[in-house]
Design a protein around this motif. Structure first.
Motif, PDB file in Angstrom:
ATOM      1  N   ARG A  93      17.409 -11.549  16.796  1.00 52.35           N
ATOM      2  CA  ARG A  93      18.446 -10.876  15.991  1.00 52.35           C
ATOM      3  C   ARG A  93      19.046  -9.700  16.757  1.00 52.35           C
ATOM      4  O   ARG A  93      20.248  -9.478  16.727  1.00 52.35           O
ATOM      5  CB  ARG A  93      17.857 -10.395  14.669  1.00 52.35           C
ATOM      6  CG  ARG A  93      17.566 -11.494  13.676  1.00 52.35           C
ATOM      7  CD  ARG A  93      17.198 -10.958  12.297  1.00 52.35           C
ATOM      8  NE  ARG A  93      16.878 -12.052  11.401  1.00 52.35           N
ATOM      9  CZ  ARG A  93      15.669 -12.541  11.200  1.00 52.35           C
ATOM     10  NH1 ARG A  93      14.642 -12.006  11.844  1.00 52.35           N
ATOM     11  NH2 ARG A  93      15.468 -13.550  10.367  1.00 52.35           N
ATOM     12  N   GLU A  94      18.177  -8.933  17.426  1.00 51.34           N
ATOM     13  CA  GLU A  94      18.666  -7.802  18.217  1.00 51.34           C
ATOM     14  C   GLU A  94      19.619  -8.268  19.319  1.00 51.34           C
ATOM     15  O   GLU A  94      20.561  -7.555  19.674  1.00 51.34           O
ATOM     16  CB  GLU A  94      17.483  -7.059  18.856  1.00 51.34           C
ATOM     17  CG  GLU A  94      16.709  -6.164  17.903  1.00 51.34           C
ATOM     18  CD  GLU A  94      17.489  -4.927  17.507  1.00 51.34           C
ATOM     19  OE1 GLU A  94      18.309  -4.441  18.312  1.00 51.34           O
ATOM     20  OE2 GLU A  94      17.295  -4.451  16.371  1.00 51.34           O
ATOM     21  N   LEU A  95      19.390  -9.458  19.842  1.00 53.93           N
ATOM     22  CA  LEU A  95      20.216  -9.996  20.922  1.00 53.93           C
ATOM     23  C   LEU A  95      21.405 -10.797  20.388  1.00 53.93           C
ATOM     24  O   LEU A  95      22.122 -11.436  21.162  1.00 53.93           O
ATOM     25  CB  LEU A  95      19.364 -10.873  21.842  1.00 53.93           C
ATOM     26  CG  LEU A  95      18.251 -10.140  22.606  1.00 53.93           C
ATOM     27  CD1 LEU A  95      17.400 -11.133  23.391  1.00 53.93           C
ATOM     28  CD2 LEU A  95      18.830  -9.072  23.532  1.00 53.93           C
ATOM     29  N   ASN A  96      21.577 -10.776  19.067  1.00 58.23           N
ATOM     30  CA  ASN A  96      22.716 -11.441  18.411  1.00 58.23           C
ATOM     31  C   ASN A  96      22.750 -12.943  18.654  1.00 58.23           C
ATOM     32  O   ASN A  96      23.831 -13.540  18.795  1.00 58.23           O
ATOM     33  CB  ASN A  96      24.041 -10.813  18.869  1.00 58.23           C
ATOM     34  CG  ASN A  96      24.172  -9.369  18.434  1.00 58.23           C
ATOM     35  OD1 ASN A  96      23.881  -9.022  17.289  1.00 58.23           O
ATOM     36  ND2 ASN A  96      24.603  -8.512  19.343  1.00 58.23           N
ATOM     37  N   LEU A  97      21.584 -13.565  18.702  1.00 50.78           N
ATOM     38  CA  LEU A  97      21.543 -15.013  18.768  1.00 50.78           C
ATOM     39  C   LEU A  97      21.982 -15.594  17.430  1.00 50.78           C
ATOM     40  O   LEU A  97      21.932 -14.907  16.406  1.00 50.78           O
ATOM     41  CB  LEU A  97      20.137 -15.506  19.132  1.00 50.78           C
ATOM     42  CG  LEU A  97      19.850 -15.684  20.638  1.00 50.78           C
ATOM     43  CD1 LEU A  97      19.965 -14.366  21.378  1.00 50.78           C
ATOM     44  CD2 LEU A  97      18.468 -16.288  20.842  1.00 50.78           C
ATOM     45  N   SER A  98      22.381 -16.838  17.427  1.00 51.21           N
ATOM     46  CA  SER A  98      22.863 -17.474  16.200  1.00 51.21           C
ATOM     47  C   SER A  98      21.723 -17.653  15.199  1.00 51.21           C
ATOM     48  O   SER A  98      20.544 -17.612  15.555  1.00 51.21           O
ATOM     49  CB  SER A  98      23.479 -18.837  16.511  1.00 51.21           C
ATOM     50  OG  SER A  98      22.464 -19.762  16.889  1.00 51.21           O
ATOM     51  N   LYS A  99      22.106 -17.867  13.949  1.00 48.55           N
ATOM     52  CA  LYS A  99      21.123 -18.090  12.891  1.00 48.55           C
ATOM     53  C   LYS A  99      20.235 -19.288  13.215  1.00 48.55           C
ATOM     54  O   LYS A  99      19.016 -19.245  13.010  1.00 48.55           O
ATOM     55  CB  LYS A  99      21.844 -18.314  11.555  1.00 48.55           C
ATOM     56  CG  LYS A  99      20.929 -18.530  10.372  1.00 48.55           C
ATOM     57  CD  LYS A  99      21.729 -18.743   9.095  1.00 48.55           C
ATOM     58  CE  LYS A  99      20.811 -19.017   7.906  1.00 48.55           C
ATOM     59  NZ  LYS A  99      21.593 -19.268   6.666  1.00 48.55           N
ATOM     60  N   GLU A 138      12.078 -10.620  31.130  1.00 46.92           N
ATOM     61  CA  GLU A 138      13.507 -10.357  31.053  1.00 46.92           C
ATOM     62  C   GLU A 138      13.748  -8.985  30.444  1.00 46.92           C
ATOM     63  O   GLU A 138      13.253  -8.689  29.352  1.00 46.92           O
ATOM     64  CB  GLU A 138      14.186 -11.436  30.203  1.00 46.92           C
ATOM     65  CG  GLU A 138      15.681 -11.372  30.144  1.00 46.92           C
ATOM     66  CD  GLU A 138      16.321 -11.843  31.438  1.00 46.92           C
ATOM     67  OE1 GLU A 138      17.422 -11.364  31.757  1.00 46.92           O
ATOM     68  OE2 GLU A 138      15.727 -12.692  32.136  1.00 46.92           O
ATOM     69  N   GLY A 139      14.516  -8.147  31.129  1.00 43.03           N
ATOM     70  CA  GLY A 139      14.728  -6.776  30.673  1.00 43.03           C
ATOM     71  C   GLY A 139      15.368  -6.678  29.305  1.00 43.03           C
ATOM     72  O   GLY A 139      14.974  -5.848  28.475  1.00 43.03           O
ATOM     73  N   ASP A 140      16.364  -7.520  29.025  1.00 39.28           N
ATOM     74  CA  ASP A 140      17.034  -7.483  27.723  1.00 39.28           C
ATOM     75  C   ASP A 140      16.054  -7.765  26.595  1.00 39.28           C
ATOM     76  O   ASP A 140      16.139  -7.163  25.513  1.00 39.28           O
ATOM     77  CB  ASP A 140      18.170  -8.508  27.667  1.00 39.28           C
ATOM     78  CG  ASP A 140      19.354  -8.110  28.534  1.00 39.28           C
ATOM     79  OD1 ASP A 140      19.420  -6.930  28.943  1.00 39.28           O
ATOM     80  OD2 ASP A 140      20.212  -8.975  28.796  1.00 39.28           O
TER      81      ASP A 140
END
Length: 403
Positions: free
Chosen positions: A221-227, A358-360
């Motif tokens: 969610r923080e990375l704005n992935l899809s539902k 992965e840093g993100d």
């Protein structure tokens, strides 16, 4: 019969045919609209909005049959926020649900079958009301649509025909959406049950899969992935360690340091997980579930297992799982060690950003912990503990921590 009468009759027939074609085209569009909405709650609201527009009415209510209680129930009624329940056979909606017959009232306010209106509705007066049954493929009544106060005049025969056809389309859409929801719930409960079987085999890691799934979904969610991706990674988190069912219990429950041979057995759980999940019949994006779970021990610099993949070959969802898995492993008590504090675990992950992780994903986890802390877990006490001891001094044998 005069020529004028013939012309008049012909004109009326053409007008009626044109009106029927308009209704047909409108219903075709509505059928496409309803079938394109897979979410049940959204669909119910869409049906109400469409009913009002189709019949040029002020408001509508949609009631579904609850055969367990012999009632109709509805939370979907424009202008109200209360759940409404009506006994089948009682009131207008209940009568239609029982008889299957249309009721078209031109003086609804004074009809004896009208139910008492709830307090918040006392100021709203129904004058005209059209109530029609909703029948499924087999003809069984699954609900009722009630349309109230046509904006121009009363509901006529054409409105009855159109509303009945619309109710049939709505019933089919509701059944399809309900089936989809039930299948999704069945799949989720199956996957959660599979995850819980690992807790029975390895009590010391009880709750680990659920916590990893929680962290992974929040990072996504923080990375704005899809539902859909969020749900996919949640499922992968629940099942990422399922292959431990094939690891000898003497290895899983050993309280001391693992030998090289035992560590080899432990590492096999990843390949076993992927192999088992590949045997499931999965569709759409869920087809990626086995490979995501099978990559959660890969590392971005190629030092992970089982395939030593480099960053570009590792799926983003697997990178998120890797961070979630290690974070939970470090912050939960085991037989052979005390847990790291959550701050120290985050610091440790940061030291390996770009090397193993992965840093993100790491920074997204930091934001998650700051926002929600540790998840409430029914299996184990994992209350947040904040400290400032350097992470590298706390983990002399991290390989054992991260089994």
């Amino acid at each position: 019969m005069s020529q004028q009468d013939l012309n008049s009759g012909s004109h009326e027939a053409i007008t009626q045919h044109s009106a029927h074609m308009d209704d047909y085209r409108a219903l075709v569009k509505i059928a496409c609209l309803l079938s394109s909405e897979p979410e049940l709650d959204n669909l119910l609201n869409l049906i109400i909005d469409t009913s009002n527009s189709l019949l040029n009415a002020d408001r509508s209510s949609l009631f579904l049959v609850d055969y367990a209680t012999n009632e109709l129930f509805s939370k979907i009624a424009l202008g109200t926020s209360n759940e409404i329940r009506v006994k089948i056979g009682s009131g207008l909606a209940g009568t239609v649900a029982k008889t299957g017959e249309i009721i078209n009232l031109r003086d609804a306010q004074n009809d004896p079958r009208q139910q008492k209106r709830i307090a918040s509705e006392q100021a709203y007066i129904p004058h005209t009301m059209l109530t029609v049954p909703m029948r499924n493929h087999s003809g069984k009544i699954i609900g009722v649509i009630q349309t109230i106060n046509k904006k121009t005049g009363s509901f006529n025969e054409r409105d009855e025909e159109v509303s009945l056809a619309f109710a049939s389309l709505a019933a089919v859409a509701i059944e399809n959406a309900t089936m989809r929801r039930d299948i999704e719930l069945m799949l989720k409960s199956f996957i959660e049950t599979m995850a819980d079987t690992i807790d029975l085999k390895s009590p010391q890691t009880a709750g680990h899969s659920r916590r990893v799934a929680f962290y992974a979904a929040e990072i996504a969610r923080e990375l704005n992935l899809s539902k859909d991706n969020i749900e996919l990674i949640r499922m992968a988190g629940l099942l990422h360690d399922y292959g431990k069912i094939g690891v000898p219990e003497v290895v899983l429950k050993k309280q001391g340091k693992l030998t090289e041979e035992e560590w080899g057995f432990m590492r096999q759980h990843v390949s076993i997980t992927e192999g088992i999940l590949k045997r499931l019949y999965l569709i759409g994006e869920l087809k990626r579930l086995p490979s995501i779970a099978g990559q959660h021990h890969e590392r971005v610099n190629g030092t992970g297992y089982p395939n030593g993949l480099l960053s570009e070959a590792i799926q983003m969802e697997a990178k998120i799982l890797a961070v979630s898995d290690v974070y939970d492993a470090l912050t939960v008590r085991r037989y052979y060690r005390e847990p790291m504090t959550h701050i120290d675990a985050l610091n440790y992950l940061r030291t390996l950003t770009g090397i193993e992780f992965e840093g993100d994903c790491v920074e997204a986890l930091v934001r998650v912990v700051e926002r929600v802390g540790a998840p409430q877990n029914p299996y184990e006490d994992t209350a947040l503990q904040f400290g400032s001891t350097p992470a590298e001094t706390l983990a002399p044998d991290l390989s054992r921590f991260l089994q």
